[in-house]
Every structure is written in structure tokens, then in C-alpha cells.
Design a protein around this motif. Sequence first.
Motif, PDB file in Angstrom:
ATOM      1  N   ALA A  63       4.652   3.433   7.299  1.00 42.21           N
ATOM      2  CA  ALA A  63       4.024   2.353   6.540  1.00 42.21           C
ATOM      3  C   ALA A  63       2.553   2.262   6.910  1.00 42.21           C
ATOM      4  O   ALA A  63       1.676   2.137   6.048  1.00 42.21           O
ATOM      5  CB  ALA A  63       4.724   1.031   6.831  1.00 42.21           C
ATOM      6  N   ASP A  64       2.309   2.350   8.189  1.00 43.73           N
ATOM      7  CA  ASP A  64       0.944   2.311   8.678  1.00 43.73           C
ATOM      8  C   ASP A  64       0.119   3.454   8.096  1.00 43.73           C
ATOM      9  O   ASP A  64      -1.005   3.257   7.624  1.00 43.73           O
ATOM     10  CB  ASP A  64       0.992   2.420  10.210  1.00 43.73           C
ATOM     11  CG  ASP A  64      -0.339   2.105  10.839  1.00 43.73           C
ATOM     12  OD1 ASP A  64      -1.008   1.170  10.353  1.00 43.73           O
ATOM     13  OD2 ASP A  64      -0.717   2.792  11.797  1.00 43.73           O
ATOM     14  N   LEU A  77       7.769   2.767   1.055  1.00 46.03           N
ATOM     15  CA  LEU A  77       7.641   1.455   1.690  1.00 46.03           C
ATOM     16  C   LEU A  77       8.919   0.639   1.526  1.00 46.03           C
ATOM     17  O   LEU A  77       9.347  -0.065   2.449  1.00 46.03           O
ATOM     18  CB  LEU A  77       6.446   0.696   1.095  1.00 46.03           C
ATOM     19  CG  LEU A  77       5.059   1.261   1.443  1.00 46.03           C
ATOM     20  CD1 LEU A  77       3.972   0.597   0.619  1.00 46.03           C
ATOM     21  CD2 LEU A  77       4.762   1.077   2.930  1.00 46.03           C
ATOM     22  N   ALA A  84      -0.631   2.859   4.369  1.00 41.57           N
ATOM     23  CA  ALA A  84      -1.656   1.828   4.181  1.00 41.57           C
ATOM     24  C   ALA A  84      -3.032   2.358   4.577  1.00 41.57           C
ATOM     25  O   ALA A  84      -4.026   2.122   3.890  1.00 41.57           O
ATOM     26  CB  ALA A  84      -1.314   0.585   4.987  1.00 41.57           C
ATOM     27  N   LYS A  85      -3.064   3.121   5.675  1.00 40.64           N
ATOM     28  CA  LYS A  85      -4.353   3.680   6.127  1.00 40.64           C
ATOM     29  C   LYS A  85      -4.907   4.653   5.092  1.00 40.64           C
ATOM     30  O   LYS A  85      -6.102   4.654   4.801  1.00 40.64           O
ATOM     31  CB  LYS A  85      -4.172   4.387   7.463  1.00 40.64           C
ATOM     32  CG  LYS A  85      -4.336   3.455   8.645  1.00 40.64           C
ATOM     33  CD  LYS A  85      -4.495   4.225   9.956  1.00 40.64           C
ATOM     34  CE  LYS A  85      -4.649   3.283  11.134  1.00 40.64           C
ATOM     35  NZ  LYS A  85      -3.688   3.554  12.227  1.00 40.64           N
ATOM     36  N   SER A 103      10.654   2.918  12.925  1.00 40.85           N
ATOM     37  CA  SER A 103       9.250   2.796  13.294  1.00 40.85           C
ATOM     38  C   SER A 103       8.425   2.579  12.030  1.00 40.85           C
ATOM     39  O   SER A 103       8.723   3.118  10.975  1.00 40.85           O
ATOM     40  CB  SER A 103       8.782   4.071  13.983  1.00 40.85           C
ATOM     41  OG  SER A 103       7.409   4.280  13.749  1.00 40.85           O
ATOM     42  N   CYS A 104       7.388   1.795  12.183  1.00 44.26           N
ATOM     43  CA  CYS A 104       6.578   1.525  10.998  1.00 44.26           C
ATOM     44  C   CYS A 104       5.393   2.473  10.900  1.00 44.26           C
ATOM     45  O   CYS A 104       4.427   2.201  10.200  1.00 44.26           O
ATOM     46  CB  CYS A 104       6.118   0.076  10.965  1.00 44.26           C
ATOM     47  SG  CYS A 104       4.802  -0.297  12.110  1.00 44.26           S
ATOM     48  N   ALA A 105       5.486   3.572  11.612  1.00 42.91           N
ATOM     49  CA  ALA A 105       4.369   4.527  11.576  1.00 42.91           C
ATOM     50  C   ALA A 105       4.079   5.000  10.160  1.00 42.91           C
ATOM     51  O   ALA A 105       2.919   5.138   9.757  1.00 42.91           O
ATOM     52  CB  ALA A 105       4.676   5.727  12.470  1.00 42.91           C
TER      53      ALA A 105
END
Lengths: 140, 140
Positions: free
Chosen positions: B83-84, B69, B87-88, B79-81
Motif C-alpha cells: 500500500a505504501d 489496495l 501511494a508513493k 504488511s502494508c508495504a
Amino acid sequence: MKKITIGEAARQSGVKVPTIRYYESIGLLAEPERSEGNQRSYEQSHLHRLAFIRHARELGFEIDAIRTLLTLQDDPHQSCASADAIAKARLIEVEQRIRSLTALKAELEMMVKGCGHGRVDQCRVIEVLADHGECMHPQH
Amino acid sequence: MKKITIGEAARQSGVKVPTIRYYESIGLLAEPERSEGNQRSYEQSHLHRLAFIRHARELGFEIDAIRTLLTLQDDPHQSCASADAIAKARLIEVEQRIRSLTALKAELEMMVKGCGHGRVDQCRVIEVLADHGECMHPQH
DNA sequence: TCTTGCACCTCTAGTCGCTAGAGGATGTAG
DNA sequence: CTACATCCTCTAGCGACTAGAGGTGCAAGA
């Protein structure tokens, strides 16, 4: 009396072989007899013990609490006040943990929902982490 | 630029002094300048970093996830993929953990409620631990 | 009988995320 | 100048295992 090897004990109890040895090493499980070739040979009583330990661990009791519970079990005429206290303490811990996880869940959901799947500089996930003021639960 | 000592950084970030040094040692926090007397001297950027780390830790992210992160945060055009995804994944873990703790809570409540506060041999707490078959959730 | 191969043995060290303590240096207030 | 807090590095410890090295035991097939 057929001998129960450590592998068999592991299969029947669901506790892994190295973990069984570990429990023995910390004095949680009594040392079993050994075969001529120095291999551990368990009795049914050991299996009961292991099942007890496993169940208690699954409920999140610490080793020291289990140690106490086991000595209680060995002396059935004792008052069960200590067992009751240990279980109640664990219950309170679990309730507290659920509350705090539920708050985290809400915060994580916000983060994930807010993520526009674009670039990092528009990402809620990073943003919320960086700025605690945006957090739903600033008290933590 | 006034110098920020490690103690001051700890106070402002809520991260303990030894923990800050630990984060530095594992490469999570950049090494700060040192004073003439070899004492750490932090910048604001370090404090932001520490706040980020602390918040992420409170949300239960692992050090390795935080490492990722942080590198994402450093490159805002990415791209924040990832990070997403992180978090998921954490959200799913938390949801799973809440479910399992809720089951444990129910079991513990049964145990505590069933305890007659008498002797061990009538105690539900010990009994349920000993005999998993009596457990409400034999699937665990 | 021999050999294959799995299960067993002990021992040490590693995991994670810190935390504690020893033993000494530095910095600041009175 | 002297306390005293704070800082430094280093090592070891926590809980509850887990992994791996290096070796032994044992049962079954050729």
C-alpha cells in the motif's frame, strides 16, 4: 526533392509511425504522395505540420482544437481571436488541473508520511482511503 | 436489513449507477444479492467499498492499484508495504505531473500574453506552436 | 541474381474508465 | 389500473492512440 519515408518523418518529427498514419486517417495531416510501391512520400510541409501538431499535443491541446489552430495557420490574414481563445481556455484548464493535483499531492503526502510501515490495520494509506472523513479535502 | 437499490447506492456513494455496474462487471465490487425481480440489493459493506473506490479514484489511483489496495484492506494482518509503495508511486506521478503542467502553464501564458489580438500572421500562439525553437522549454 | 531483413502497407481489435442509448422488465404512488 | 421512475442487459462509443496479424517493397551484401 528527396523523398521522405514515414519512418524518416517519424524520426524527424518525434511522432511515431502509427500515430502519423492515424493523424492522416482522421484528416489532421494531408495525405502525401505515394511511391510506385504505394509507400508514403512526405514533403517538408508535412514535417512542419507534424512538428506543429506534436508541440500542440505536448501542450495538451485536443485534436479538435489543433484542427482549428491548423486552419487558422493556413489563413494568416484571419483574426487570431480564436487561437487566443483556444489558448486561454487551455491555460485555465491547466491552472485548474494544477490546483487539484496540488491538493491531491498534499493528501498523498499525509498518507505516505503517516504510514508506520507495519501492518495494514495501522496503515494510514488504507485508512484514509476507507474513511473520507479523515481526508484533508473532504470537498472533493 | 432494508434493501439498498443501485440508485440509492449511487446517491449515497456519489458513484453513478452505470459506473457501479461497471465496477461489478470488472470484479472490483462484489455481486450483490438480487431481489425477486432480479434487481440488485446492496449491503452496507458494498457502500463502504464504493466509498473507498471513489476516494481512491479521486486521488487518481488506477483500477488495478485499487484492486490491490482492496485486497490489502481485506487482510489487515498483512504488511502494508505494498500500500505504501502504491501511494508513493502515485505521489511521484503527481509531483511529476505538476512539474510538467507548471512548465506548460508558463508557455501558455507567454503565448497568450504575446498575442496582439490582431491577425494570425502576427500571433504568438500560432507562431510558438509552429516553431518549437521559440518555445521556453525546448526539452519537452 | 538471390536472399536476407528491415521498413513499409492495410486492417482489425485492444487500451482505460467510463458513458450513452436501445429495448424491455419491475416497482411504487396515486 | 395506470403512469412513471427506476431497474435490467446488451452493445457501441468516446479520445488518442497502440498492438498485432498478415502481407508487400526495397536496399544491400553474398
